[in-house]
Motif scaffolding. Sequence first.
Motif, PDB file in Angstrom:
ATOM      1  N   VAL A  22     -13.765 -18.479  23.100  1.00 47.32           N
ATOM      2  CA  VAL A  22     -14.690 -18.064  22.043  1.00 47.32           C
ATOM      3  C   VAL A  22     -14.224 -16.730  21.469  1.00 47.32           C
ATOM      4  N   HIS A  26     -20.219 -14.979  20.169  1.00 47.94           N
ATOM      5  CA  HIS A  26     -20.251 -16.051  19.162  1.00 47.94           C
ATOM      6  C   HIS A  26     -20.422 -15.498  17.751  1.00 47.94           C
ATOM      7  N   ALA A  75     -15.375 -20.067  16.302  1.00 50.55           N
ATOM      8  CA  ALA A  75     -15.545 -20.770  17.592  1.00 50.55           C
ATOM      9  C   ALA A  75     -16.422 -22.007  17.388  1.00 50.55           C
TER      10      ALA A  75
END
Length: 310
Positions: free
Chosen positions: A240, A277, A283
Amino acid sequence: MTTTAAIEAVGLGKKYGRLGKWAVRDCSFRLPQGRICALVGPNGAGKSTLLGQLAGLVRPTEGAVRVMGKGPGEAREHIAFLAQEKPLYPQFTIAETLRMGNELNPGRWDRERAARIVADGGLDLSAKVRELSGGQRTRVALALCLGKQPDLLLLDEPMADLDPLARHQLMGNLLAEAGDSGTTVVISSHILAELEGACDYLLLMENGRVRLGGETDELLSAHALLSGPVAEIGADTTVVESKVTGRHMTALVRREGPIGGDWEVIEPTLEELLLAHMRSPEAPSLLTPSAEPRDLLASTSARTTTGAAA
Ligand code: ADP
């Protein structure tokens, strides 16, 4: 047999104006009943628009949504919605406000519950709404929502104008009341700390989409925070975010299989998970199995949008 989801959305979208930008786009998720769900994401992510769509106040431009198995317009009696503006009549006393709640919700109104929420804040029933502080007004608005005994309670940044103590007390009240009645709650915020520890379900929204959705515990355990000397991460692992500081490296990855290499591996905190995130828009999204839409996909009417008002 599975019970009806509190919410299901598939490919939901909203574009303001013909030439406007998409506020919600390609938004798909499922929220099982009885959860306390945090709807988090940066300002402008589309949280208020999504809540408006769920409440039947904003008509979807595309996609499908069901609330308690119905189109939002048809599900109104199941839903209570506390918008950011908290519309209350300033000239009304608290007692008059609650009486209005009773009249607007015949056969459904829980007088004792509404009175209890007001009393828990030490409020005087004869006080006029316009004389109340922001926090007290929020409490009255919440009493109005919960007195309706909704199956789904939608709260749009309800705690924004409260001090930390009032926020804590009101959250405690809200969770106890929702827990007792099994009400599903969706509570939006761009301040994560406001919701951490209170919510067992999470929707992270960004650019109109849900990027992470599911049980908070499951989302956390689906990720690992790696740290160690700079090294390659296995090609099969979804990274991520990774950061290199000198010869040291940290990375937030998906736990999709064994993590090779010589890493120290820990579970991220919720804040680490969300921030990683938000900093990494590329991601891939992740929904846990319970957050994957299924009823709408199975139904033949999945491509029609129904039930929205104006
Ligand atoms: P959030 O609640 O996450 O801050 P919003 O749903 O309020 O996000 O806004 C999402 C996007 O839609 C933003 O770019 C915002 O400017 C735009 N938007 C929201 N409401 C309207 C409206 N009534 N008319 C035009 N654009 C809007």
